[in-house]
Design a protein around this motif. Structure first.
Motif, PDB file in Angstrom:
ATOM      1  N   TYR A 263      20.219  -2.844 126.133  1.00  0.00           N
ATOM      2  CA  TYR A 263      20.555  -4.247 126.383  1.00  0.00           C
ATOM      3  C   TYR A 263      21.264  -4.398 127.829  1.00  0.00           C
ATOM      4  CZ  TYR A 263      22.903  -8.710 126.193  1.00  0.00           C
ATOM      5  OH  TYR A 263      23.647  -9.848 126.444  1.00  0.00           O
ATOM      6  N   PHE A 264      22.008  -3.442 128.109  1.00  0.00           N
ATOM      7  CA  PHE A 264      22.649  -3.657 129.462  1.00  0.00           C
ATOM      8  C   PHE A 264      21.577  -3.496 130.653  1.00  0.00           C
ATOM      9  CE2 PHE A 264      26.632  -2.149 127.008  1.00  0.00           C
ATOM     10  CZ  PHE A 264      27.048  -3.184 126.887  1.00  0.00           C
ATOM     11  N   ALA A 265      20.745  -2.452 130.381  1.00  0.00           N
ATOM     12  CA  ALA A 265      19.848  -2.131 131.383  1.00  0.00           C
ATOM     13  C   ALA A 265      18.868  -3.237 131.624  1.00  0.00           C
ATOM     14  CB  ALA A 265      18.812  -1.019 131.146  1.00  0.00           C
ATOM     15  N   GLN A 266      18.577  -4.120 130.433  1.00  0.00           N
ATOM     16  CA  GLN A 266      17.652  -5.330 130.576  1.00  0.00           C
ATOM     17  C   GLN A 266      18.347  -6.311 131.320  1.00  0.00           C
ATOM     18  OE1 GLN A 266      14.565  -5.606 128.223  1.00  0.00           O
ATOM     19  NE2 GLN A 266      14.380  -7.467 128.959  1.00  0.00           N
ATOM     20  N   LEU A 267      19.696  -6.421 130.969  1.00  0.00           N
ATOM     21  CA  LEU A 267      20.331  -7.561 131.682  1.00  0.00           C
ATOM     22  C   LEU A 267      20.416  -7.289 133.221  1.00  0.00           C
ATOM     23  CD1 LEU A 267      23.661  -8.011 129.541  1.00  0.00           C
ATOM     24  CD2 LEU A 267      21.694  -9.677 129.945  1.00  0.00           C
ATOM     25  N   ILE A 268      20.892  -5.910 133.782  1.00  0.00           N
ATOM     26  CA  ILE A 268      20.701  -5.689 134.992  1.00  0.00           C
ATOM     27  C   ILE A 268      19.015  -6.112 135.430  1.00  0.00           C
ATOM     28  CG2 ILE A 268      20.911  -3.712 136.774  1.00  0.00           C
ATOM     29  CD1 ILE A 268      22.706  -2.510 134.722  1.00  0.00           C
ATOM     30  N   GLY A 269      18.260  -5.276 134.957  1.00  0.00           N
ATOM     31  CA  GLY A 269      16.762  -5.562 135.598  1.00  0.00           C
ATOM     32  C   GLY A 269      16.373  -6.983 135.642  1.00  0.00           C
ATOM     33  N   GLN A 404      28.120   8.242 143.069  1.00  0.00           N
ATOM     34  CA  GLN A 404      27.653   8.439 141.769  1.00  0.00           C
ATOM     35  C   GLN A 404      26.662   7.096 141.352  1.00  0.00           C
ATOM     36  OE1 GLN A 404      30.145   9.695 138.358  1.00  0.00           O
ATOM     37  NE2 GLN A 404      28.596   9.716 136.935  1.00  0.00           N
ATOM     38  N   PHE A 405      27.254   6.182 141.574  1.00  0.00           N
ATOM     39  CA  PHE A 405      26.601   4.953 141.132  1.00  0.00           C
ATOM     40  C   PHE A 405      25.924   4.007 142.289  1.00  0.00           C
ATOM     41  CE2 PHE A 405      29.544   5.911 138.004  1.00  0.00           C
ATOM     42  CZ  PHE A 405      28.718   6.062 136.959  1.00  0.00           C
ATOM     43  N   ASP A 406      24.906   3.315 142.220  1.00  0.00           N
ATOM     44  CA  ASP A 406      24.459   2.427 143.108  1.00  0.00           C
ATOM     45  C   ASP A 406      25.501   1.048 143.170  1.00  0.00           C
ATOM     46  OD1 ASP A 406      23.040   0.241 144.544  1.00  0.00           O
ATOM     47  OD2 ASP A 406      21.097   1.086 143.816  1.00  0.00           O
ATOM     48  N   PRO A 407      25.839   0.739 144.238  1.00  0.00           N
ATOM     49  CA  PRO A 407      26.888  -0.251 144.389  1.00  0.00           C
ATOM     50  C   PRO A 407      26.328  -1.535 143.979  1.00  0.00           C
ATOM     51  CG  PRO A 407      26.967   1.054 146.310  1.00  0.00           C
ATOM     52  CD  PRO A 407      25.716   1.560 145.502  1.00  0.00           C
ATOM     53  N   HIS A 408      24.945  -1.800 144.223  1.00  0.00           N
ATOM     54  CA  HIS A 408      24.317  -3.180 144.054  1.00  0.00           C
ATOM     55  C   HIS A 408      24.027  -3.360 142.618  1.00  0.00           C
ATOM     56  CE1 HIS A 408      23.900  -4.024 148.196  1.00  0.00           C
ATOM     57  NE2 HIS A 408      23.310  -2.969 148.451  1.00  0.00           N
ATOM     58  N   ILE A 409      23.725  -2.229 141.899  1.00  0.00           N
ATOM     59  CA  ILE A 409      23.524  -2.204 140.545  1.00  0.00           C
ATOM     60  C   ILE A 409      24.882  -2.354 139.706  1.00  0.00           C
ATOM     61  CG2 ILE A 409      22.740  -0.998 138.432  1.00  0.00           C
ATOM     62  CD1 ILE A 409      20.626   0.172 140.452  1.00  0.00           C
ATOM     63  N   VAL A 410      25.901  -1.890 140.064  1.00  0.00           N
ATOM     64  CA  VAL A 410      27.238  -2.005 139.334  1.00  0.00           C
ATOM     65  C   VAL A 410      27.591  -3.490 139.494  1.00  0.00           C
ATOM     66  CG1 VAL A 410      29.585  -1.535 139.697  1.00  0.00           C
ATOM     67  CG2 VAL A 410      28.080   0.300 139.894  1.00  0.00           C
ATOM     68  N   GLU A 411      27.525  -4.122 140.635  1.00  0.00           N
ATOM     69  CA  GLU A 411      27.668  -5.509 140.657  1.00  0.00           C
ATOM     70  C   GLU A 411      26.817  -6.412 140.070  1.00  0.00           C
ATOM     71  OE1 GLU A 411      30.579  -6.401 141.749  1.00  0.00           O
ATOM     72  OE2 GLU A 411      30.998  -4.522 142.458  1.00  0.00           O
ATOM     73  N   SER A 412      25.536  -5.878 139.998  1.00  0.00           N
ATOM     74  CA  SER A 412      24.434  -6.583 139.307  1.00  0.00           C
ATOM     75  C   SER A 412      24.898  -6.708 137.731  1.00  0.00           C
ATOM     76  CB  SER A 412      23.077  -6.240 139.198  1.00  0.00           C
ATOM     77  OG  SER A 412      22.011  -6.493 138.396  1.00  0.00           O
ATOM     78  N   LEU A 413      25.437  -5.716 137.049  1.00  0.00           N
ATOM     79  CA  LEU A 413      25.860  -5.740 135.693  1.00  0.00           C
ATOM     80  C   LEU A 413      26.986  -6.745 135.587  1.00  0.00           C
ATOM     81  CD1 LEU A 413      25.953  -4.668 132.909  1.00  0.00           C
ATOM     82  CD2 LEU A 413      27.337  -2.968 133.414  1.00  0.00           C
ATOM     83  N   ALA A 414      28.352  -6.622 136.593  1.00  0.00           N
ATOM     84  CA  ALA A 414      29.092  -7.433 136.422  1.00  0.00           C
ATOM     85  C   ALA A 414      28.740  -8.760 136.359  1.00  0.00           C
ATOM     86  CB  ALA A 414      30.071  -6.965 137.758  1.00  0.00           C
TER      87      ALA A 414
END
Length: 447
Positions: A263-269, A404-414
């Protein structure tokens, strides 16, 4: 009465009213087709809509657009109204067995209105683009009729797609739009069936009623195209459910973990603009990302304390095991590389699968999965730690963004979670050590 139920009632009333108004306007201003000819297309339309197959969770599909555009093309060529002909046919098709079985009233009500609007608009395009009385067998006219059917198919598909997405978003909220995100994938199929409907209309106009049985065979063949796809999809989903059940039977603490990560991956995508098959690959990769843990000893997975160095290396091996377990499952191959790579870090470190190259940035899909997996791991209770707060999880993700993590993807999930208004984790736990001590029972009774 809940706000959501009130929204559904308003939508249902609005779409029934729109459908009735459109039909009334067409009846008062347009000429109805030959009734026997109209019935020859209304019957297969209702039957095939009733037999619509599920091709992507709650998304149903059928070959009825081909029926509608074949009938509409013939109506237009014979000088009657394609708009009125296929709008009245579509008005008969919104009820499906699931509506009766589950006593659903909302779906058939809104489908009545949106199908009348979609079919009526497509028919209007046919009426405008196909002059009555032309010779459909002339070379130039064949191209003109097929072109008109193509335009009508696009009008039908876009209106149908847009209205359904809007209705689902308003009635069920953003979270429930996920199963419908694959609807764009069938737009091409709709276009092909619309073009074929135009050809069949030309054939009928050239040959006459005798060719109708052959046209019905083509309609049924179109239906089985969707039916075969639906059966294959169900087999794939059953395979995934089997893996998830096997994994959760081994570790009760991760029950629901794979679905939440998906679900979280779907939201980010979705936030990053993923659509169709690319979005589906991310979701499926999330569902299989921990399958390699089936080869990890159960005692190690459920250990309450910190892992030793040897135990940690053993656990790391699951990133590679997922490739061994799923190597022979043909339809999962594109997703296995994403799943096995989700432990590769943004800066090229980590321990991803066989595709991991030290110093090389992993694929975008693997980076999405890494953030989704880490977020759920921190905000859910495990054998070794209580669930941490959502704010702590995002602080931790941001501390490790860029390494460790892609900054853009972290902010995308937020951003995505802020839009949904959903919160995860335990608000009271903002300290990792305290959460671990609670899980180990060392501080039991102190809070």
């Amino acid at each position: 009465m809940s706000t959501q139920r009130l929204v559904r009632i308003r939508l249902a009333v609005a779409y029934v009213a729109i459908g009735v108004i459109v039909l009334t306007a067409l009846i008062l201003t347009q000429s109805f087709p030959n009734v026997a000819l109209w019935a020859a297309f209304a019957v297969p339309f209702v039957y095939l809509e009733w037999r619509a197959v599920e091709i992507n969770d709650q998304l149903m599909a059928s070959s009825t657009i081909m029926v509608a555009l074949t009938g509409g093309t013939i109506f237009a060529l014979e000088g009657s109204s394609a708009a009125l002909g296929i709008a009245t046919i579509a008005a008969l098709g919104p009820l499906v067995p699931r509506d009766i079985r589950e006593r659903r009233w909302f779906q058939p009500a809104v489908n009545f209105g949106q199908l009348v609007v979609s079919a009526g608009s497509a028919g209007l395009a046919l009426d405008l683009l196909i002059p009555s009385g032309i010779d459909p067998g002339a070379a130039g006219n064949i191209a003109r009729v097929v072109g008109a059917a193509s335009v009508a198919a696009i009008v039908y598909a876009v209106l149908n797609y847009g209205q359904v997405r809007t209705i689902v978003r308003l009635a069920f909220g953003r979270r429930d739009i996920r199963p419908w995100s694959g609807m764009a994938m069938i737009l091409v199929s709709y276009l092909v069936m619309g073009v074929l409907g135009g050809f069949l209309g030309i054939v009928y106009s050239a040959v006459g009623f005798a060719v109708l049985p052959l046209i019905l065979v083509v309609f049924v063949a179109g239906h089985y195209t969707f039916a075969s796809y639906g059966e294959l999809r169900e087999a794939h989903e059953a395979t995934l459910r089997g893996f998830i059940k096997a994994l959760e039977a081994k570790d009760l603490y991760t029950r629901g973990h794979t679905e939440r990560v998906a679900y979280f991956a779907q939201l980010i995508g979705e936030d990053l603009g993923f659509r169709g098959s690319r979005l589906e690959r991310v979701r499926v990769a999330a569902l299989i990302h921990d399958v390699g843990k089936l080869a990890v000893p159960r005692d190690l997975i459920r250990k309450r304390g910190r892992l030793t160095e040897d135990e940690y290396e053993n656990l790391q091996a699951h990133a590679h095991v997922v490739e061994d377990i799923l190597a022979e499952v043909e339809f999962l191959r594109p997703m296995v590389e994403i799943a096995s790579g989700h432990h590769s870090q943004f800066d090229g470190n980590g321990y991803g699968g066989s595709g991991h190259q030290h110093g090389q940035r992993p694929a975008m899909e693997a980076r999405i999965l890494a953030v989704a997996d880490a977020f759920d791991a921190m905000t859910s209770t495990r054998s070794y730690r209580m669930a941490l707060s959502q704010d702590y999880a995002f602080d931790e993700l941001r501390r490790n963004a860029g390494t460790q993590f892609d900054p853009h993807i972290v902010e995308s999930l937020a951003r995505a979670l802020a839009r949904t208004g959903e919160r995860y984790g335990s608000p009271g736990f903002t300290d990792d050590e305290q959460a671990r001590r609670m899980a180990e029972g060392r501080t039991r009774g102190q809070n």
